[in-house]
Design a protein around this motif. Structure first.
Motif, PDB file in Angstrom:
ATOM      1  N   LEU A  67      30.251  40.013  40.861  1.00 23.34           N
ATOM      2  CA  LEU A  67      31.086  39.645  39.713  1.00 23.34           C
ATOM      3  C   LEU A  67      32.489  39.230  40.161  1.00 23.34           C
ATOM      4  CD1 LEU A  67      30.195  42.370  37.069  1.00 23.34           C
ATOM      5  CD2 LEU A  67      30.117  39.895  36.675  1.00 23.34           C
ATOM      6  N   ILE A  68      33.040  39.965  41.103  1.00 19.01           N
ATOM      7  CA  ILE A  68      34.401  39.655  41.577  1.00 19.01           C
ATOM      8  C   ILE A  68      34.415  38.301  42.286  1.00 19.01           C
ATOM      9  CG2 ILE A  68      36.198  40.376  43.195  1.00 19.01           C
ATOM     10  CD1 ILE A  68      35.351  43.327  42.444  1.00 19.01           C
ATOM     11  N   HIS A  69      33.431  38.077  43.166  1.00 20.13           N
ATOM     12  CA  HIS A  69      33.374  36.771  43.848  1.00 20.13           C
ATOM     13  C   HIS A  69      33.202  35.641  42.837  1.00 20.13           C
ATOM     14  CE1 HIS A  69      33.569  38.043  47.985  1.00 20.13           C
ATOM     15  NE2 HIS A  69      32.552  38.861  47.865  1.00 20.13           N
ATOM     16  N   ALA A  70      32.300  35.829  41.876  1.00 15.67           N
ATOM     17  CA  ALA A  70      32.043  34.779  40.883  1.00 15.67           C
ATOM     18  C   ALA A  70      33.270  34.539  40.005  1.00 15.67           C
ATOM     19  CB  ALA A  70      30.843  35.164  40.013  1.00 15.67           C
ATOM     20  N   GLY A  71      33.939  35.620  39.617  1.00 17.03           N
ATOM     21  CA  GLY A  71      35.116  35.486  38.766  1.00 17.03           C
ATOM     22  C   GLY A  71      36.252  34.766  39.473  1.00 17.03           C
ATOM     23  N   ILE A  72      36.517  35.148  40.707  1.00 19.22           N
ATOM     24  CA  ILE A  72      37.586  34.488  41.463  1.00 19.22           C
ATOM     25  C   ILE A  72      37.256  33.002  41.653  1.00 19.22           C
ATOM     26  CG2 ILE A  72      38.745  34.368  43.699  1.00 19.22           C
ATOM     27  CD1 ILE A  72      38.396  37.449  43.867  1.00 19.22           C
ATOM     28  N   ALA A  73      35.995  32.706  41.989  1.00 15.82           N
ATOM     29  CA  ALA A  73      35.590  31.308  42.205  1.00 15.82           C
ATOM     30  C   ALA A  73      35.770  30.493  40.924  1.00 15.82           C
ATOM     31  CB  ALA A  73      34.144  31.257  42.684  1.00 15.82           C
ATOM     32  N   GLU A  74      35.396  31.071  39.786  1.00 19.07           N
ATOM     33  CA  GLU A  74      35.527  30.342  38.521  1.00 19.07           C
ATOM     34  C   GLU A  74      37.002  30.125  38.168  1.00 19.07           C
ATOM     35  OE1 GLU A  74      33.503  28.727  36.708  1.00 19.07           O
ATOM     36  OE2 GLU A  74      34.759  28.368  34.943  1.00 19.07           O
ATOM     37  N   MET A  75      37.831  31.144  38.378  1.00 18.67           N
ATOM     38  CA  MET A  75      39.255  30.993  38.078  1.00 18.67           C
ATOM     39  C   MET A  75      39.887  29.942  39.000  1.00 18.67           C
ATOM     40  SD  MET A  75      39.765  32.851  35.471  1.00 18.67           S
ATOM     41  CE  MET A  75      41.543  32.687  35.349  1.00 18.67           C
ATOM     42  N   ALA A  76      39.485  29.914  40.262  1.00 16.86           N
ATOM     43  CA  ALA A  76      40.000  28.896  41.182  1.00 16.86           C
ATOM     44  C   ALA A  76      39.564  27.507  40.721  1.00 16.86           C
ATOM     45  CB  ALA A  76      39.501  29.173  42.601  1.00 16.86           C
ATOM     46  N   GLN A  77      38.320  27.410  40.295  1.00 17.70           N
ATOM     47  CA  GLN A  77      37.795  26.121  39.841  1.00 17.70           C
ATOM     48  C   GLN A  77      38.543  25.632  38.602  1.00 17.70           C
ATOM     49  OE1 GLN A  77      35.125  24.973  37.433  1.00 17.70           O
ATOM     50  NE2 GLN A  77      35.043  23.043  38.554  1.00 17.70           N
ATOM     51  N   ARG A  78      39.000  26.565  37.786  1.00 15.86           N
ATOM     52  CA  ARG A  78      39.758  26.210  36.577  1.00 15.86           C
ATOM     53  C   ARG A  78      41.218  25.904  36.871  1.00 15.86           C
ATOM     54  NH1 ARG A  78      37.892  30.272  31.714  1.00 15.86           N
ATOM     55  NH2 ARG A  78      35.639  29.993  31.903  1.00 15.86           N
ATOM     56  N   GLY A  79      41.620  26.077  38.121  1.00 17.56           N
ATOM     57  CA  GLY A  79      42.990  25.735  38.481  1.00 17.56           C
ATOM     58  C   GLY A  79      43.971  26.882  38.484  1.00 17.56           C
ATOM     59  N   ALA A  80      43.469  28.105  38.420  1.00  9.97           N
ATOM     60  CA  ALA A  80      44.377  29.263  38.480  1.00  9.97           C
ATOM     61  C   ALA A  80      45.149  29.246  39.800  1.00  9.97           C
ATOM     62  CB  ALA A  80      43.575  30.555  38.358  1.00  9.97           C
ATOM     63  N   HIS A  81      46.394  29.678  39.736  1.00  7.45           N
ATOM     64  CA  HIS A  81      47.221  29.713  40.942  1.00  7.45           C
ATOM     65  C   HIS A  81      47.095  31.033  41.699  1.00  7.45           C
ATOM     66  CE1 HIS A  81      50.139  26.339  39.448  1.00  7.45           C
ATOM     67  NE2 HIS A  81      48.880  25.966  39.469  1.00  7.45           N
ATOM     68  N   GLY A  82      46.697  32.090  40.982  1.00 11.59           N
ATOM     69  CA  GLY A  82      46.578  33.359  41.670  1.00 11.59           C
ATOM     70  C   GLY A  82      46.056  34.438  40.745  1.00 11.59           C
ATOM     71  N   ILE A  83      45.668  35.553  41.354  1.00  7.70           N
ATOM     72  CA  ILE A  83      45.068  36.665  40.611  1.00  7.70           C
ATOM     73  C   ILE A  83      45.670  37.974  41.106  1.00  7.70           C
ATOM     74  CG2 ILE A  83      42.908  37.898  40.163  1.00  7.70           C
ATOM     75  CD1 ILE A  83      41.476  35.211  40.476  1.00  7.70           C
ATOM     76  N   ALA A  84      45.950  38.855  40.162  1.00  2.00           N
ATOM     77  CA  ALA A  84      46.444  40.192  40.487  1.00  2.00           C
ATOM     78  C   ALA A  84      45.403  41.220  40.069  1.00  2.00           C
ATOM     79  CB  ALA A  84      47.757  40.458  39.756  1.00  2.00           C
ATOM     80  N   VAL A  85      45.449  42.365  40.718  1.00  2.95           N
ATOM     81  CA  VAL A  85      44.515  43.441  40.387  1.00  2.95           C
ATOM     82  C   VAL A  85      45.205  44.780  40.626  1.00  2.95           C
ATOM     83  CG1 VAL A  85      43.466  43.639  42.692  1.00  2.95           C
ATOM     84  CG2 VAL A  85      42.107  44.208  40.668  1.00  2.95           C
ATOM     85  N   VAL A  86      44.813  45.779  39.850  1.00  4.36           N
ATOM     86  CA  VAL A  86      45.284  47.149  40.077  1.00  4.36           C
ATOM     87  C   VAL A  86      44.048  48.001  40.280  1.00  4.36           C
ATOM     88  CG1 VAL A  86      46.484  49.136  39.090  1.00  4.36           C
ATOM     89  CG2 VAL A  86      47.343  46.817  38.668  1.00  4.36           C
ATOM     90  N   GLY A  87      43.940  48.625  41.437  1.00  2.00           N
ATOM     91  CA  GLY A  87      42.767  49.445  41.712  1.00  2.00           C
ATOM     92  C   GLY A  87      42.791  49.953  43.136  1.00  2.00           C
ATOM     93  N   ASN A  88      41.671  50.485  43.567  1.00  2.00           N
ATOM     94  CA  ASN A  88      41.597  51.054  44.912  1.00  2.00           C
ATOM     95  C   ASN A  88      41.732  49.934  45.951  1.00  2.00           C
ATOM     96  OD1 ASN A  88      40.741  52.127  47.381  1.00  2.00           O
ATOM     97  ND2 ASN A  88      39.590  53.725  46.329  1.00  2.00           N
TER      98      ASN A  88
END
Ligand SMILES: CC(C)(COP(=O)(O)OP(=O)(O)OC[C@H]1O[C@@H](n2cnc3c(N)ncnc32)[C@H](O)[C@@H]1OP(=O)(O)O)[C@@H](O)C(=O)NCCC(=O)NCCS
Length: 168
Positions: free
Chosen positions: A100-121
């Motif tokens: 899910l994380i790989h797919a989500g990041i790939a989709e956001m990159a494809q949509r033109g997102a500049h970056g992603i933040a996360v809070v977790g381990n």
């Protein structure tokens, strides 16, 4: 052998996602018990810009990931928060969350997102390319040790990152 697919959230998935997120977070010591409500509030506010689910062979939803916009120093900058990530307790540690994380990041990159933040381990999230970015910090000191980010395009923004309103 279990088979599952990742697909975008569809109309009618909402109750199953709510239930899944509740069950995934319930045993976690850090859970505030309201993560399932967070997804509903993000969706209602129009801030759940990407919502992916994992469906098993029978169509049951066993995984979910959501992305919502953030600001840095109050400016929209094409950055997003990845949260929450939820996998049904019976099938955790079988690769569903990673997929899910790989797919989500790939989709956001494809949509033109500049970056992603996360809070977790960090031990978990650093394997997906999340890291400490000097000069980029969350508003909450409580989140700071667990805050990681990754650039998808352009330069990393500098300043204070604020989550969507649903995060409070
Ligand atoms: C965290 C979560 C999404 C991971 O999904 P998953 O499908 O169980 O994980 P995967 O099978 O893709 O990955 C398993 C690997 O991640 C590690 N891992 C999983 N959850 C972890 C955690 N919370 N902290 C550190 N490592 C973790 C496992 O030890 C395993 O490591 P290995 O590959 O070296 O053996 C899932 O366990 C979950 O829903 N947990 C409850 C809710 C939660 O904590 N969400 C994240 C909040 S920040």
């Amino acid at each position: 052998m279990s088979t599952w697919i990742i697909r975008p959230e569809q109309s009618g998935d909402e109750p199953a996602i709510h239930d899944l997120v509740k069950r995934a977070f319930a045993p976690m010591p850090f859970s505030e018990g309201d993560e399932q409500d967070l997804v509903d509030v993000l969706r209602a506010a129009g801030d759940l810009v990407l919502s992916l689910v994992t469906a098993d062979g029978a169509g049951a939803i066993i995984g979910h990931i959501g992305f919502s916009p953030v600001t840095v120093d109050h400016a929209s900058c094409g950055w997003f928060q990845m949260a929450p990530v939820s996998v049904s307790p019976e099938v955790q540690f079988t690769g569903i969350g990673s997929a899910l994380i790989h797919a989500g990041i790939a989709e956001m990159a494809q949509r033109g997102a500049h970056g992603i933040a996360v809070v977790g381990n960090p031990v978990y999230y650093e394997r997906f390319g999340f890291a400490v970015i000097p000069g980029l910090a969350p508003l909450s000191d409580h989140d700071s040790p667990y805050f990681r980010a990754q650039v998808l395009a352009g330069a990393a923004p500098q300043g204070t990152l604020r989550y969507a309103a649903a995060f409070g």
